[in-house]
Design a protein around this motif. Structure first.
Motif, PDB file in Angstrom:
ATOM      1  N   SER A 161       0.834  -1.206   0.000  1.00  0.00           N
ATOM      2  CA  SER A 161       0.000   0.000   0.000  1.00  0.00           C
ATOM      3  C   SER A 161       0.865   1.252   0.000  1.00  0.00           C
ATOM      4  N   HIS A 162       0.458   2.198  -0.822  1.00  0.00           N
ATOM      5  CA  HIS A 162       1.109   3.512  -0.887  1.00  0.00           C
ATOM      6  C   HIS A 162       2.602   3.413  -1.167  1.00  0.00           C
ATOM      7  N   SER A 163       2.967   2.459  -2.017  1.00  0.00           N
ATOM      8  CA  SER A 163       4.367   2.343  -2.417  1.00  0.00           C
ATOM      9  C   SER A 163       4.455   2.031  -3.905  1.00  0.00           C
ATOM     10  N   GLU A 164       5.662   2.154  -4.421  1.00  0.00           N
ATOM     11  CA  GLU A 164       5.920   1.951  -5.836  1.00  0.00           C
ATOM     12  C   GLU A 164       7.032   0.940  -6.016  1.00  0.00           C
ATOM     13  N   VAL A 165       6.917   0.142  -7.063  1.00  0.00           N
ATOM     14  CA  VAL A 165       8.041  -0.636  -7.577  1.00  0.00           C
ATOM     15  C   VAL A 165       8.350  -0.057  -8.944  1.00  0.00           C
ATOM     16  N   HIS A 166       9.578   0.380  -9.109  1.00  0.00           N
ATOM     17  CA  HIS A 166      10.024   0.955 -10.381  1.00  0.00           C
ATOM     18  C   HIS A 166      11.159   0.085 -10.910  1.00  0.00           C
ATOM     19  N   ILE A 167      10.976  -0.430 -12.140  1.00  0.00           N
ATOM     20  CA  ILE A 167      12.009  -1.227 -12.800  1.00  0.00           C
ATOM     21  C   ILE A 167      12.477  -0.405 -13.998  1.00  0.00           C
ATOM     22  N   GLY A 168      13.738   0.028 -13.961  1.00  0.00           N
ATOM     23  CA  GLY A 168      14.279   0.883 -15.017  1.00  0.00           C
ATOM     24  C   GLY A 168      14.512   0.146 -16.322  1.00  0.00           C
ATOM     25  N   LYS A 169      14.832   0.903 -17.356  1.00  0.00           N
ATOM     26  CA  LYS A 169      15.057   0.372 -18.693  1.00  0.00           C
ATOM     27  C   LYS A 169      16.155  -0.692 -18.684  1.00  0.00           C
ATOM     28  N   ASN A 170      15.961  -1.684 -19.569  1.00  0.00           N
ATOM     29  CA  ASN A 170      16.987  -2.703 -19.829  1.00  0.00           C
ATOM     30  C   ASN A 170      17.445  -3.419 -18.568  1.00  0.00           C
ATOM     31  N   THR A 171      16.506  -3.707 -17.704  1.00  0.00           N
ATOM     32  CA  THR A 171      16.794  -4.412 -16.448  1.00  0.00           C
ATOM     33  C   THR A 171      16.218  -5.818 -16.521  1.00  0.00           C
ATOM     34  N   SER A 172      16.957  -6.773 -15.970  1.00  0.00           N
ATOM     35  CA  SER A 172      16.536  -8.173 -15.965  1.00  0.00           C
ATOM     36  C   SER A 172      16.182  -8.610 -14.554  1.00  0.00           C
ATOM     37  N   LEU A 173      14.983  -9.184 -14.420  1.00  0.00           N
ATOM     38  CA  LEU A 173      14.566  -9.843 -13.186  1.00  0.00           C
ATOM     39  C   LEU A 173      14.584 -11.328 -13.507  1.00  0.00           C
ATOM     40  N   ALA A 174      15.614 -12.031 -13.044  1.00  0.00           N
ATOM     41  CA  ALA A 174      15.844 -13.416 -13.450  1.00  0.00           C
ATOM     42  C   ALA A 174      14.918 -14.378 -12.710  1.00  0.00           C
ATOM     43  N   HIS A 175      14.868 -15.583 -13.208  1.00  0.00           N
ATOM     44  CA  HIS A 175      13.951 -16.625 -12.764  1.00  0.00           C
ATOM     45  C   HIS A 175      13.820 -16.700 -11.243  1.00  0.00           C
ATOM     46  N   GLY A 176      12.566 -16.621 -10.792  1.00  0.00           N
ATOM     47  CA  GLY A 176      12.260 -16.872  -9.397  1.00  0.00           C
ATOM     48  C   GLY A 176      12.648 -15.805  -8.406  1.00  0.00           C
ATOM     49  N   CYS A 177      13.045 -14.627  -8.863  1.00  0.00           N
ATOM     50  CA  CYS A 177      13.375 -13.588  -7.881  1.00  0.00           C
ATOM     51  C   CYS A 177      12.092 -12.929  -7.378  1.00  0.00           C
ATOM     52  N   ILE A 178      12.213 -12.240  -6.239  1.00  0.00           N
ATOM     53  CA  ILE A 178      11.100 -11.503  -5.648  1.00  0.00           C
ATOM     54  C   ILE A 178      11.528 -10.049  -5.511  1.00  0.00           C
ATOM     55  N   VAL A 179      10.722  -9.168  -6.069  1.00  0.00           N
ATOM     56  CA  VAL A 179      10.936  -7.726  -5.949  1.00  0.00           C
ATOM     57  C   VAL A 179       9.710  -7.185  -5.240  1.00  0.00           C
ATOM     58  N   HIS A 180       9.908  -6.632  -4.034  1.00  0.00           N
ATOM     59  CA  HIS A 180       8.779  -6.197  -3.222  1.00  0.00           C
ATOM     60  C   HIS A 180       8.914  -4.723  -2.900  1.00  0.00           C
ATOM     61  N   GLY A 181       7.839  -3.993  -3.164  1.00  0.00           N
ATOM     62  CA  GLY A 181       7.855  -2.557  -2.934  1.00  0.00           C
ATOM     63  C   GLY A 181       7.508  -2.180  -1.517  1.00  0.00           C
ATOM     64  N   PRO A 182       8.099  -1.082  -1.115  1.00  0.00           N
ATOM     65  CA  PRO A 182       8.709  -0.084  -1.973  1.00  0.00           C
ATOM     66  C   PRO A 182      10.090  -0.533  -2.466  1.00  0.00           C
ATOM     67  N   CYS A 183      10.343  -0.278  -3.757  1.00  0.00           N
ATOM     68  CA  CYS A 183      11.620  -0.660  -4.338  1.00  0.00           C
ATOM     69  C   CYS A 183      11.828   0.108  -5.630  1.00  0.00           C
ATOM     70  N   ARG A 184      13.029   0.600  -5.817  1.00  0.00           N
ATOM     71  CA  ARG A 184      13.395   1.289  -7.056  1.00  0.00           C
ATOM     72  C   ARG A 184      14.672   0.646  -7.581  1.00  0.00           C
ATOM     73  N   ILE A 185      14.565   0.095  -8.784  1.00  0.00           N
ATOM     74  CA  ILE A 185      15.704  -0.515  -9.461  1.00  0.00           C
ATOM     75  C   ILE A 185      15.936   0.304 -10.719  1.00  0.00           C
ATOM     76  N   GLU A 186      17.088   0.914 -10.825  1.00  0.00           N
ATOM     77  CA  GLU A 186      17.374   1.796 -11.954  1.00  0.00           C
ATOM     78  C   GLU A 186      17.699   0.988 -13.209  1.00  0.00           C
ATOM     79  N   GLU A 187      18.060   1.693 -14.277  1.00  0.00           N
ATOM     80  CA  GLU A 187      18.293   1.056 -15.570  1.00  0.00           C
ATOM     81  C   GLU A 187      19.549   0.188 -15.584  1.00  0.00           C
ATOM     82  N   ASN A 188      19.514  -0.782 -16.501  1.00  0.00           N
ATOM     83  CA  ASN A 188      20.662  -1.669 -16.772  1.00  0.00           C
ATOM     84  C   ASN A 188      21.083  -2.491 -15.559  1.00  0.00           C
ATOM     85  N   CYS A 189      20.122  -2.929 -14.773  1.00  0.00           N
ATOM     86  CA  CYS A 189      20.429  -3.766 -13.603  1.00  0.00           C
ATOM     87  C   CYS A 189      20.098  -5.226 -13.893  1.00  0.00           C
TER      88      CYS A 189
END
Length: 181
Positions: free
Chosen positions: A70-98
């Motif tokens: 609630s009241h949070s953001e997940v931002h995935i920047g350009k050209n970023t890979s979230l590989a098999h089975g990972c968990i990204v939980h907001g609030p979270c900011r991942i910039e480009e090329n990660c």
């Protein structure tokens, strides 16, 4: 499967993205061009005030979970890979090329551009500067630890670029295949 959340917010998915039929995208989620979303991935922004943005050229691979509190953001920047089975939980900011590796967990953090969080690592409650590497299996939950991470290498940078290229090629191939049907 694209579903609205209880607040009647619907996912916004580019026609130039490819989403697996078994992926689940719920609520206030925005997916840009050339994004690949693999089988059984879940992107869920259904709590009040939550949002998820996946920018162009990124990939959300098989069995990835992206959820925004609630009241949070997940931002995935350009050209970023979230590989098999990972968990990204907001609030979270991942910039480009990660790159976020297999089975990694990231929560309540900011990850600078050109950073790799390698396989089975946990990153929580920290800011990671651009160009860093979180080694396989690391637990980074204190800012002091985050501040001492080593920089990336030429080989790791080429690896993450190759993952993005492969997934953009998949998007283009799957879109062409759908247009031919």
């Amino acid at each position: 499967m694209h579903l609205p959340n209880p607040h009647k917010q619907h996912p916004k998915v580019s026609k130039r993205a490819w989403i697996s039929e078994t992926a689940v995208i719920i609520g206030n989620v925005s997916i840009a061009d050339n994004v690949f979303v693999g089988p059984n991935a879940v992107l869920r922004a259904d709590e009040p005030g939550s949002s998820i943005t996946v920018q162009s050229g990124s990939n959300v691979q098989d069995n990835v979970v992206v959820h925004s509190l609630s009241h949070s953001e997940v931002h995935i920047g350009k050209n970023t890979s979230l590989a098999h089975g990972c968990i990204v939980h907001g609030p979270c900011r991942i910039e480009e090329n990660c790159f976020i590796g297999f089975g990694a967990v990231v929560f309540d953090c900011n990850i600078g551009k050109d950073t790799l969080v390698l396989h089975r690592s946990v990153v929580r409650g920290v800011n990671i500067s651009s160009g860093k590497v979180v080694p396989d299996g690391s637990v980074v939950t204190g800012q002091g630890c985050a501040d001492t991470l080593e920089g990336t290498t030429k080989d790791l940078n080429e690896f993450k670029r190759s993952v993005v290229r492969a997934n953009v090629d998949l998007v283009e191939g799957y879109i062409r295949l759908g247009e031919e049907s």
